[in-house]
Design a protein around this motif. Structure first.
Motif, PDB file in Angstrom:
ATOM      1  N   HIS A  81     -81.930   7.245  10.462  1.00  0.00           N
ATOM      2  CA  HIS A  81     -80.476   7.423  10.636  1.00  0.00           C
ATOM      3  C   HIS A  81     -80.125   8.846  11.073  1.00  0.00           C
ATOM      4  O   HIS A  81     -79.096   9.063  11.722  1.00  0.00           O
ATOM      5  CB  HIS A  81     -79.770   7.084   9.318  1.00  0.00           C
ATOM      6  CG  HIS A  81     -78.280   7.273   9.346  1.00  0.00           C
ATOM      7  ND1 HIS A  81     -77.448   6.483  10.096  1.00  0.00           N
ATOM      8  CD2 HIS A  81     -77.481   8.174   8.707  1.00  0.00           C
ATOM      9  CE1 HIS A  81     -76.193   6.882   9.914  1.00  0.00           C
ATOM     10  NE2 HIS A  81     -76.180   7.901   9.087  1.00  0.00           N
ATOM     11  N   GLU A  85     -76.530  12.953  12.652  1.00  0.00           N
ATOM     12  CA  GLU A  85     -76.107  13.157  11.265  1.00  0.00           C
ATOM     13  C   GLU A  85     -77.316  13.572  10.420  1.00  0.00           C
ATOM     14  O   GLU A  85     -78.455  13.429  10.844  1.00  0.00           O
ATOM     15  CB  GLU A  85     -75.543  11.859  10.682  1.00  0.00           C
ATOM     16  CG  GLU A  85     -74.205  11.455  11.266  1.00  0.00           C
ATOM     17  CD  GLU A  85     -73.606  10.315  10.466  1.00  0.00           C
ATOM     18  OE1 GLU A  85     -72.583  10.543   9.812  1.00  0.00           O
ATOM     19  OE2 GLU A  85     -74.170   9.208  10.491  1.00  0.00           O
ATOM     20  N   ASN A  87     -77.173  12.592   6.931  1.00  0.00           N
ATOM     21  CA  ASN A  87     -76.738  12.044   5.649  1.00  0.00           C
ATOM     22  C   ASN A  87     -77.335  10.681   5.285  1.00  0.00           C
ATOM     23  O   ASN A  87     -76.753   9.945   4.484  1.00  0.00           O
ATOM     24  CB  ASN A  87     -75.207  11.986   5.597  1.00  0.00           C
ATOM     25  CG  ASN A  87     -74.633  11.010   6.612  1.00  0.00           C
ATOM     26  OD1 ASN A  87     -75.364  10.370   7.356  1.00  0.00           O
ATOM     27  ND2 ASN A  87     -73.323  10.908   6.640  1.00  0.00           N
ATOM     28  N   HIS A  91     -76.157   7.721   2.283  1.00  0.00           N
ATOM     29  CA  HIS A  91     -75.919   6.281   2.441  1.00  0.00           C
ATOM     30  C   HIS A  91     -76.751   5.502   1.421  1.00  0.00           C
ATOM     31  O   HIS A  91     -76.262   4.543   0.806  1.00  0.00           O
ATOM     32  CB  HIS A  91     -76.323   5.815   3.844  1.00  0.00           C
ATOM     33  CG  HIS A  91     -75.417   6.262   4.941  1.00  0.00           C
ATOM     34  ND1 HIS A  91     -74.239   5.640   5.239  1.00  0.00           N
ATOM     35  CD2 HIS A  91     -75.545   7.271   5.842  1.00  0.00           C
ATOM     36  CE1 HIS A  91     -73.674   6.240   6.284  1.00  0.00           C
ATOM     37  NE2 HIS A  91     -74.448   7.229   6.668  1.00  0.00           N
TER      38      HIS A  91
HETATM   39 ZN    ZN Z   1     -74.427   8.588   8.331  1.00  0.00          ZN
END
Ligand code: ZN
Length: 138
Positions: A81, A85, A87, A91
């Motif tokens: 992911h 990003e 993050n 998630h």
């Molecule tokens: Zn994200």
């Protein structure tokens, strides 16, 4: 039947933070005037949670260590992911800590167990994010 809706805003100074939001949720319930019904409280973001647990600092440290063991923030490159990003871990942490809680409303009060408190779990903070409170009843 009455219906009440409110958004609570949070902006944490750290990437990860647990905030006891029980007092703010209780204020919502008072504002609603609802005496008997159901209260839904959910994070409106996919990197934050709302959950119920104990307001005990040792346990909160345990959550941090446990979640970092399951889905460590770094290295960022370990996650598919993470491109634009960083993050992905947030998630995953949100998924295991949950999106929402439902609390019974009885006699105009949150019908919680003896040690139950409602928490906002932020896993990718330092920006404004919202929690929804929806109450229905009479
Ligand atoms: Zn994200």
């Amino acid at each position: 039947m009455k219906s009440y809706r409110k958004e609570l805003w949070f902006e944490t100074s750290c990437r990860r933070e647990l905030i006891n939001i029980t007092p703010q949720v209780a204020v919502c319930l008072r504002e609603s005037g609802i005496k008997d019904g159901m209260l839904l409280c959910n994070a409106m973001h996919i990197t934050a949670s709302v959950f119920i647990n104990d307001d005990e600092s040792g346990l909160h440290q345990d959550f941090e260590i446990w979640l970092e063991g399951l889905a460590p923030e770094k290295p960022y490159s370990r996650y598919h992911h993470n491109g634009y990003e960083d993050n992905a871990d947030a998630h995953l942490k949100r998924t295991i800590m949950g999106r929402e809680v439902v609390v019974a409303v009885t006699d105009g009060k949150l019908d919680l167990g003896p040690w139950e408190q409602i928490f906002y779990g932020e896993f990718d903070g330092k920006r404004k994010k919202r929690v929804l409170v929806k109450i229905i009843g009479g």
